[in-house]
Design a protein around this motif. Sequence first.
Motif, PDB file in Angstrom:
ATOM      1  N   GLY A  12      43.398  34.690  40.428  1.00  0.00           N
ATOM      2  CA  GLY A  12      41.900  33.997  40.383  1.00  0.00           C
ATOM      3  C   GLY A  12      41.681  33.358  39.223  1.00  0.00           C
ATOM      4  N   GLN A  16      35.429  32.237  37.102  1.00  0.00           N
ATOM      5  CA  GLN A  16      34.869  32.338  35.789  1.00  0.00           C
ATOM      6  C   GLN A  16      35.527  33.275  34.852  1.00  0.00           C
ATOM      7  N   GLY A  18      38.835  34.170  34.944  1.00  0.00           N
ATOM      8  CA  GLY A  18      40.018  33.588  34.579  1.00  0.00           C
ATOM      9  C   GLY A  18      39.673  32.698  33.373  1.00  0.00           C
ATOM     10  N   LEU A  42      47.992  32.475  39.513  1.00  0.00           N
ATOM     11  CA  LEU A  42      47.940  32.462  40.989  1.00  0.00           C
ATOM     12  C   LEU A  42      46.510  31.939  41.618  1.00  0.00           C
ATOM     13  N   ILE A 109      43.934  40.318  50.703  1.00  0.00           N
ATOM     14  CA  ILE A 109      44.269  39.659  49.436  1.00  0.00           C
ATOM     15  C   ILE A 109      45.177  40.690  48.958  1.00  0.00           C
ATOM     16  N   VAL A 130      40.955  43.865  38.638  1.00  0.00           N
ATOM     17  CA  VAL A 130      39.462  43.605  38.158  1.00  0.00           C
ATOM     18  C   VAL A 130      38.557  43.214  39.320  1.00  0.00           C
ATOM     19  N   GLY A 131      39.300  42.489  40.257  1.00  0.00           N
ATOM     20  CA  GLY A 131      38.361  42.145  41.453  1.00  0.00           C
ATOM     21  C   GLY A 131      37.798  43.146  42.468  1.00  0.00           C
ATOM     22  N   ASN A 132      36.572  43.189  42.653  1.00  0.00           N
ATOM     23  CA  ASN A 132      35.938  44.142  43.442  1.00  0.00           C
ATOM     24  C   ASN A 132      36.217  44.269  44.920  1.00  0.00           C
ATOM     25  N   LEU A 159      34.891  47.906  31.313  1.00  0.00           N
ATOM     26  CA  LEU A 159      33.602  47.040  31.031  1.00  0.00           C
ATOM     27  C   LEU A 159      32.339  48.020  31.052  1.00  0.00           C
ATOM     28  N   HIS A 188      34.131  52.041  40.097  1.00  0.00           N
ATOM     29  CA  HIS A 188      33.373  50.884  39.570  1.00  0.00           C
ATOM     30  C   HIS A 188      32.291  50.320  40.472  1.00  0.00           C
ATOM     31  N   SER A 238      27.607  36.600  37.954  1.00  0.00           N
ATOM     32  CA  SER A 238      28.154  37.983  37.668  1.00  0.00           C
ATOM     33  C   SER A 238      28.818  37.820  36.245  1.00  0.00           C
ATOM     34  N   ALA A 243      33.579  40.898  31.064  1.00  0.00           N
ATOM     35  CA  ALA A 243      34.662  41.450  32.155  1.00  0.00           C
ATOM     36  C   ALA A 243      35.893  41.143  31.751  1.00  0.00           C
TER      37      ALA A 243
END
Length: 329
Positions: A12, A16, A18, A42, A109, A130-132, A159, A188, A238, A243
Motif C-alpha cells: 500500500g 496516505q 505509505g 508493493l 489480499i 496495519v491494514g484493517n 496508535l 484494534h 483516516s 498511524a
Amino acid sequence: MTRTPVTVTVTGAAGQIGYALLFRIASGQLLGADVPVTLRLLEIPQGLKAAEGTAMELDDCAFPLLQGIDISDDPNVAFDGANVALLVGARPRTKGMERGDLLEANGGIFKPQGKAINDHAADDIKVLVVGNPANTNALIAQAAAPDVPAERFTAMTRLDHNRALSQLSKKTGAPVSEIKKLTIWGNHSATQYPDVFHAEVAGKNAAEVVNDEQWLADTFIPTVAKRGAAIIEARGASSAASAANAAIDHVYTWVNGTAAGDWTSAGVVSDGSYGVPQGLISSFPVTAKDGKFEIVQGLDVNEFSRTRIDASVKELEEEREAVRNLGLI
Ligand SMILES: NC(=O)C1=CN([C@@H]2O[C@H](COP(=O)(O)OP(=O)(O)OC[C@H]3O[C@@H](n4cnc5c(N)ncnc54)[C@H](O)[C@@H]3O)[C@@H](O)[C@H]2O)C=CC1
Ligand SMILES: O=C([O-])CC(=O)C(=O)O
C-alpha cells in the motif's frame, strides 16, 4: 558503510500512510540511525505510477541510509528477502459492504501475501499488519505462512496506545514521558480496552491519580476507542501520519526493545494468557527484548477490566470464526 542493508517491504506504498511512512523509514527512524535500508514497495497495478512518484521523491531526499528502492505489483517479488514487512495496503470498507464482505475482500489480499512471505521472505522476517481489520488480517496472513514462527506476525495497536498516553497526559497534566505501563487489550476496533489500572503517572498508580471511574468509563475509554472515527470526521480522511508514526514506534520497539520498567501494547499471537484463546492475534501488554515480544505476565485483572477485555476478545473470536467459514484460515 559496512552493514548489510535491511530489506523493508511496505504494501500500500502509494496510499496516505505509505506517504507518511516511507520517508521516515529511509531516514533511519524505523530501525536506527546506523542501519542502511533497502525499500520494496508493493502496490496494485493502479497504484504503481503513484508509487514511482514517491520513489522519485525518496531519491530526491538523498537519504544516506537508503540503499535502493524496488517497486512491484507481485507479492512474490516484493517480499523476496524481506526482513521487515509492513502490511499497510488493505481493502477499505465501502458503502453497503457488510463485515463478512470486508473480511472476504481482505482475505484476497492477506492470504496470498502471507504465502509470499512464507515462500520468499528472509528467515528473520518480522511482520506488522496495519491494514484493517488489522488483527484478523494478521491472522489470515499468519495462517498462510506455516513455515514462519507465528509470533513473527503482529497487528498494530500502538496508535491506540499512543492515543491513550496522550489522553491520560492531558487529564493528569503529566508529560507523556512520565506515563508508563499503559495497556491496550483486544481488537484494534471500537471494542478495544485501554487499561490504566496498572499504569503509572510519575511513579504513582494512574487509576488512583485519576480517581474518577466515571471519567474512565464515559470519557477516556470511548475517546481512545473511537478516535479513528473522530479523525475521519474532522479530517475527511483516516489517520495517516499518526498511524505511520505508530508503525515506526512498533517496529523500533520490537527490534530495539522496551525500556526497563515499562511496556507497550501490540497485537500478538495469544498463548492463552489472561484467558485470551490461543492463536488469536490480540493486543496485550508486551515487553520487547532481543527482537522478541513477550506478553507481560501476572497482572491482576479487576472486574471493570475483565468485562471489557472479554467483550473485545469475543469480537476477535467472531472474526476468526467468520474467516474460518470463508476458508481463509
Ligand atoms: N491499525 C491501525 O491503527 C490503523 C490502520 N489503518 C488502516 O490502514 C490501511 C491503509 O490506510 P491508508 O494508507 O490511509 O489507505 P489508502 O487507501 O490511502 O492506501 C491504501 C493503499 O493500498 C493499496 N493496496 C490495496 N490493495 C493492495 C494490495 N493487495 N497490495 C498492495 N497494495 C494494495 C492501494 O492501492 C492504496 O494505494 C487501511 O486499512 C486503514 O483502515 C489506518 C490507520 C490506523
Ligand atoms: O478507523 C480507521 O479506518 C483508521 C484507524 O484504524 C484508526 O485511525 O484507528
